[in-house]
Design a protein around this motif. Structure first.
Motif, short mmCIF file in Angstrom:
data_model
loop_
_atom_site.label_atom_id
_atom_site.label_comp_id
_atom_site.label_asym_id
_atom_site.label_seq_id
_atom_site.Cartn_x
_atom_site.Cartn_y
_atom_site.Cartn_z
N ILE A 195 -1.71 -0.46 -2.64
CA ILE A 195 -3.05 -0.27 -3.20
C ILE A 195 -3.64 -1.59 -3.69
O ILE A 195 -4.86 -1.75 -3.76
N ASN A 196 -2.77 -2.56 -4.01
CA ASN A 196 -3.27 -3.85 -4.49
C ASN A 196 -3.42 -4.89 -3.39
O ASN A 196 -3.90 -6.00 -3.65
N GLY A 197 -3.03 -4.55 -2.16
CA GLY A 197 -3.13 -5.50 -1.06
C GLY A 197 -4.49 -5.44 -0.38
O GLY A 197 -5.33 -4.58 -0.68
N LYS A 198 -4.69 -6.37 0.56
CA LYS A 198 -6.01 -6.46 1.18
C LYS A 198 -6.24 -5.39 2.25
O LYS A 198 -7.35 -5.27 2.75
N TYR A 199 -5.21 -4.64 2.63
CA TYR A 199 -5.46 -3.54 3.56
C TYR A 199 -6.40 -2.54 2.88
O TYR A 199 -7.41 -2.12 3.45
N TYR A 200 -6.06 -2.16 1.66
CA TYR A 200 -6.90 -1.24 0.90
C TYR A 200 -8.20 -1.92 0.45
O TYR A 200 -9.26 -1.34 0.48
N ARG A 201 -8.07 -3.17 -0.04
CA ARG A 201 -9.18 -3.77 -0.78
C ARG A 201 -10.19 -4.52 0.10
O ARG A 201 -11.28 -4.82 -0.35
N GLU A 202 -9.80 -4.82 1.36
CA GLU A 202 -10.77 -5.48 2.25
C GLU A 202 -10.85 -4.79 3.60
O GLU A 202 -11.93 -4.41 4.04
N HIS A 203 -9.68 -4.62 4.23
CA HIS A 203 -9.73 -4.09 5.59
C HIS A 203 -10.26 -2.65 5.62
O HIS A 203 -11.04 -2.29 6.51
N ALA A 204 -9.85 -1.83 4.67
CA ALA A 204 -10.33 -0.44 4.63
C ALA A 204 -11.85 -0.41 4.52
O ALA A 204 -12.50 0.47 5.11
N LEU A 205 -12.41 -1.37 3.81
CA LEU A 205 -13.86 -1.38 3.64
C LEU A 205 -14.55 -1.66 4.98
O LEU A 205 -15.62 -1.11 5.27
N ALA A 206 -13.92 -2.49 5.82
CA ALA A 206 -14.48 -2.75 7.16
C ALA A 206 -14.42 -1.47 8.00
O ALA A 206 -15.37 -1.13 8.72
#
Ligand SMILES: [Zn+2]
Length: 656
Positions: free
Chosen positions: A147-158
């Motif tokens: 949940i703190n990694g960029k998969y959730y925090r950036e990539h998911a948003l894309a």
């Protein structure tokens, strides 16, 4: 859009309003929700037929797979993969969305960002959950994201941006939001040791990440991390699709609060037959501006995804959802073509009822004058069940937000295992509060002498005129800790400490009486409070002793000077809720018949007859919707009385 308008005209349906932020369809429309939780192998399902099955059920809201672990559409986002079973060029989600909208069915897209595929891990191992041994968490070939990694925090948003720009969704639902504590097999995941977690935890708590999960700071850290990501998702959804709802298993940042009524074979008994009532009541009254979507999970446990729980259980959950102000909502694994048809067959008549009477289920609000706060699960459930059995309408809240809202007032607040100090002002301003449990009181009620360990003792009842439900007993059982309070001048209950209990010849030969009180009342400002310094709720949950029930009921009645909202001859296993529909200027009395539940079984409920209800309000009309019958109303001392001749599984009486 043109096609959908034409189809809508052909089908005689009004096209769906393209909602704005001001129009929140999930609060303003009657909802009947089905979730078909697709496997990747279901990508070849006939979308047209599936939507027809949903419409014929009849449901009007479909929760359907969109993306995440696999996409059910041809995604262009890098490191996001369409289902390997999706035929080339096929857009399953798009087809289903178009078909559903043409039939007036809302579509909520489902995402799961908790796991993804190996190529993503190979490209960005730092996005992923890291076990304490340094290894990634892999389950059936899928890698857990953190949940703190960029998969959730950036990539998911894309990924979400693509989906929101491409599809006119009515909402997005997120499964397994955040880092779960165990995997699907129940094996513990431990605390994540990824760099993002390390840095954030250190910054927040000034110490390194723990290596075991039973750490209060870590639990708080995980919840805060999930809330941060939820805020980002909510913001994106609301910007891109102002009329779409953000839904997950969380009260903060969402538009609708998801929950599940589910079962697990390892779960300790007893079953909790109020599961759906509990989930919906709690969500609707903790966050009254949000809808509560309580999914009736049809399967028994993960290992048996296609075998359904008893039909009586499914119907009970769906009726309870509706009785507390939520929609009927049913989830199944796979498509509508189930090998075990019991679940769908049980749910269908409830959905038909809802479709016939959908006006009842729009804009419902709790009319309860008693508020039950959360707490230790057993203590809370003991009070929850007691209130239901006593037909005392009650709302449940996880928070104290209502203290700051003038429109939300309660005659009595019940804190089943200790009361927060913030309730002080509520009591001083004239409120009534019942506190139970072994947390020393934060409000002035009795003088604490000390906390006492687990004790197998009894309480002596002194004055049955003050506790009329206890007139046939002089004793209550205590099995647990208690808070010792200073003696009272006129005690109602006093402690009988442990004494000999065997052999029979020696029982209580050494018994002594004490002045240690088991119940104390106090005035505080303009208000009144009662404290039961032991876990009466937990004991009632476990043993269902009539002494504990009588004590709780009598204390509640003493704290309700205006009396109860409802008096009734209904059996304790008839759950009664009192709801209002302010826009329609009417009150709804729901009756849910729980008599089909016994031990681990759920059968069809036993028909009840001639249930008299006296509501402390001025009504002239009472209409039993299921019986399609006007019930004569008589006025008694400012109350309105009517008799329901028959109750099957469920009924609604409309009061005007
Ligand atoms: Zn992490």
């Amino acid at each position: 859009m043109y096609l959908s308008i034409v189809l809508a005209l052909i089908c005689g349906l009004a096209p769906l309003q393209s909602a704005t932020r001001e129009s929140r369809w999930w609060m303003e429309e009657p909802i009947r929700l089905l979730q078909t939780n697709l496997r990747e192998t279901d990508s070849t399902v006939d979308g047209q037929r599936l939507v027809r099955q949903v419409a014929d059920f009849p449901a009007n809201t479909l929760l359907f797979n969109l993306g995440g672990i696999v996409a059910q559409y041809p995604t262009d986002v890098e490191l996001h993969y369409a289902s390997p079973h999706l035929p080339p060029g096929r857009d399953l989600f798009g087809d289903v969305l178009r078909e559903a909208h043409a039939r007036g069915i809302r579509v909520i897209g489902r995402f799961d960002f908790s796991k993804t595929q190996k190529p993503v891990f190979d490209a960005h191992p730092e996005w992923f959950f890291k076990r304490t041994n340094g290894e990634p968490a892999i389950y059936n070939g899928l890698y857990s994201a953190c949940i703190n990694g960029k998969y959730y925090r950036e990539h998911a948003l894309a990924i979400l941006t693509e989906a929101l720009e491409r599809y006119e969704v009515d909402g997005l639902f997120f499964n397994m939001f955040g880092n779960p504590s165990t995997d699907y097999s129940g094996d513990p995941m431990g605390p994540c040791q990824c760099d993002a977690c390390k840095v954030r935890f250190q910054a927040r708590y000034g110490r390194p990440l723990p290596t075991t999960r039973d750490d209060d700071d870590y639990a708080e850290f995980m919840a805060a991390s999930a809330r941060e990501v939820a805020a980002m998702f909510a913001d994106l959804i609301h910007r891109k699709r102002p009329g779409a709802a953000f839904l997950t298993y969380m009260q903060e940042h969402t538009d609708g609060i998801m929950s599940e009524s589910n079962t697990g074979v390892e779960r300790p008994l007893p079953l909790w037959p109020y599961s759906a009532s509990d989930n919906v009541n709690r969500a609707r009254n903790s966050e009254p501006t949000k809808m509560a979507f309580n999914l009736c999970m049809s399967f028994v446990d993960y290992a048996w995804r296609f075998v359904t729980v008893p039909q009586g259980e499914i119907q009970l959950r769906l009726y309870q959802n509706m009785a507390h102000g939520g929609p009927p909502a049913m989830a199944m694994l796979g498509t509508m073509d189930q090998e075990d048809r019991h679940g769908l067959l049980a749910a269908q008549p409830v959905f038909r009822w809802h479709a016939q009477h959908e006006d009842l289920y729009v804009g419902q609000e709790s009319a309860a004058r008693v508020l039950l706060l959360g707490g230790d699960q057993r203590s809370y459930r003991g009070f929850f069940r007691l209130l239901s059995e006593q037909h005392i309408p009650f709302a449940v809240s996880d928070n104290l937000d209502w203290l700051h809202e003038r429109s939300r007032t309660f005659d009595l607040v019940i804190a089943p295992s200790g009361a927060p100090a913030e309730l002080d002002r509520y009591v001083r301003d004239g409120g009534a509060l019942l506190v139970a449990g072994t947390a020393p009181p934060t409000l002035p009620v009795g003088r604490v002498v000390g906390q006492r360990p687990h004790t197998r003792a009894s309480w002596r009842i002194h004055d049955a005129s003050m506790l009329p439900s206890l007139k046939h007993t002089k004793l209550l059982l205590l099995d647990g800790e208690y808070v010792e309070l200073a003696p009272l001048e006129k005690p109602l209950l006093t402690l009988i400490p442990p004494a000999m209990f065997g052999p029979p010849e020696k029982v209580w030969v050494d018994k002594v009486e004490t002045e240690i009180p088991g119940l104390v009342f106090a005035n505080h400002g303009k208000g009144r409070l009662a404290y039961i310094p032991w876990d009466v709720g937990g004991l009632y949950y476990r043993h269902s002793s009539q002494g504990h029930a009588g004590l709780m009921a009598d204390v509640i009645d003493r704290l309700l000077p205006e009396g109860r909202q409802i008096k009734t001859t209904a059996h304790p296993l008839v759950e009664i809720t009192l709801m209002t529909q302010p826009a329609r200027k009417r009150t709804l009395l729901h009756l849910v018949n729980l008599s089909g539940h016994s031990d681990t079984a759920y059968f069809e409920p036993i028909e009840m007859r001639d249930i008299t209800v006296e509501a402390a309000q001025d009504f002239t009309r009472a209409t039993a919707v299921g019986l399609d019958q006007e019930l004569p109303v008589t006025r008694v001392n400012g109350s309105s009385r009517f008799t329901l001749p028959r109750l099957g599984a469920y009924e609604v009486v409309v009061l005007q």
